[in-house]
Write an enzyme that holds these catalytic residues in place. Sequence first.
Site, PDB file in Angstrom:
ATOM      1  N   CYS A  75       0.465  -1.093  -0.325  1.00  0.00           N
ATOM      2  CA  CYS A  75      -0.108  -0.316   0.057  1.00  0.00           C
ATOM      3  C   CYS A  75       0.862   1.160  -0.061  1.00  0.00           C
ATOM      4  O   CYS A  75       1.582   1.631   0.544  1.00  0.00           O
ATOM      5  CB  CYS A  75      -0.787  -0.311   1.203  1.00  0.00           C
ATOM      6  SG  CYS A  75      -2.124   1.769   1.325  1.00  0.00           S
ATOM      7  N   ASN A  76       0.878   1.777  -0.983  1.00  0.00           N
ATOM      8  CA  ASN A  76       1.047   3.370  -1.321  1.00  0.00           C
ATOM      9  C   ASN A  76       1.257   4.726   0.304  1.00  0.00           C
ATOM     10  O   ASN A  76       2.015   4.314   0.710  1.00  0.00           O
ATOM     11  CB  ASN A  76       1.865   3.730  -2.563  1.00  0.00           C
ATOM     12  CG  ASN A  76       1.744   3.272  -3.412  1.00  0.00           C
ATOM     13  OD1 ASN A  76       2.847   3.879  -3.830  1.00  0.00           O
ATOM     14  ND2 ASN A  76       1.530   2.301  -4.304  1.00  0.00           N
ATOM     15  N   CYS A 189      -0.070   3.338  -6.897  1.00  0.00           N
ATOM     16  CA  CYS A 189      -1.850   3.130  -5.894  1.00  0.00           C
ATOM     17  C   CYS A 189      -1.586   1.671  -5.839  1.00  0.00           C
ATOM     18  O   CYS A 189      -1.903   1.428  -7.408  1.00  0.00           O
ATOM     19  CB  CYS A 189      -2.768   3.773  -5.635  1.00  0.00           C
ATOM     20  SG  CYS A 189      -4.307   2.684  -5.078  1.00  0.00           S
TER      21      CYS A 189
HETATM   22  N1  DGL Z   1      -3.678   0.729  -2.010  1.00  0.00           N
HETATM   23  C1  DGL Z   1      -3.320   1.481  -1.355  1.00  0.00           C
HETATM   24  C2  DGL Z   1      -2.958   2.043  -2.138  1.00  0.00           C
HETATM   25  O1  DGL Z   1      -1.296   1.475  -2.720  1.00  0.00           O
HETATM   26  C3  DGL Z   1      -4.604   2.699  -0.415  1.00  0.00           C
HETATM   27  C4  DGL Z   1      -6.057   2.913  -1.443  1.00  0.00           C
HETATM   28  C5  DGL Z   1      -6.467   3.468   0.006  1.00  0.00           C
HETATM   29  O2  DGL Z   1      -7.535   2.302   0.755  1.00  0.00           O
HETATM   30  O3  DGL Z   1      -7.346   4.443  -0.066  1.00  0.00           O
HETATM   31  O4  DGL Z   1      -2.679   3.085  -1.540  1.00  0.00           O
END
Ligand code: DGL
Length: 269
Positions: A75-76, A189
């Site tokens: 998760c970024n 993301c």
């Molecule tokens: N999948 C996540 C990322 O890489 C976050 C998405 C979210 O929860 O808004 O940032």
Amino acid sequence: MSRPPRILLFDSGMGGLTVAAAVAQRLPQAELFYCADSAGFPYGAWEEVTLIERILAVVGRAVARTLPDVCVVACNTASTIALNQLREIYPLPFVGTVPAIKPAAEQTRSGIIGVLATPATVKREYTQGLIQAYAAQACVFLHGAARLAGMAEAKLKGEGVDLAELADEIAPVFRIRGEARTDCVVLGCTHYPLLAEEMKLAAPWEVSWIDPSPAIARRVADVLARERLSEQGPSGAVKAGTVMFTDGKGAKNAAAYGPLFGRVEMLEV
Ligand code: DGL
């Protein structure tokens, strides 16, 4: 070591599945655990201090439950604020996911790069630091996309993707400067590669979409090799992965996490 390595992947929801697929392809014998903070989804809208506390609490519970050899923060939004604290707290290797600005800067020919990420990730100093360190010569357009992660989850739940809405969400990173236009778009993301096909259809012109999942999987393999944990188990049988949710709403959508994650558990945080 005579057992397969245990790998814990963590995300707010289904986005980490893009990383999990790449990890499973690279390390097919690994035992995979996936923690989806479904109660906290989406992270993109959280305030920084509360989100850090939340991430530390959820990852703490998941680490205690699974005792992994390596934890992948898939998760970024979480990696750009909490990776350092996680590394300080746990004596465990952590592999993070941050916007792939460096590879984009190496690849762009036009010098115009788009970065799609959550509203939280685009605000982070960490992300600005990546641009200054690796893409200072390029023109980088960052867009905090508020709806994309939700659209990706809806798609995996079997709901359709509205291409016009998607086109609106990605439009801000398609820019023209004189004769040049955006030629690389970073998927900052982990949810976004889930919409790869639809993004191609909705884009105003062709670009290279940069999905860091294969590079993250390579990094996980390197870390395991460094820790001498890459040996495979004696049986050769691949265990079904386990997915853990932080609320019933997430567990209701467990089918979207198959076929990699057939076993479902709840994680109380
Ligand atoms: N999948 C996540 C990322 O890489 C976050 C998405 C979210 O929860 O808004 O940032």
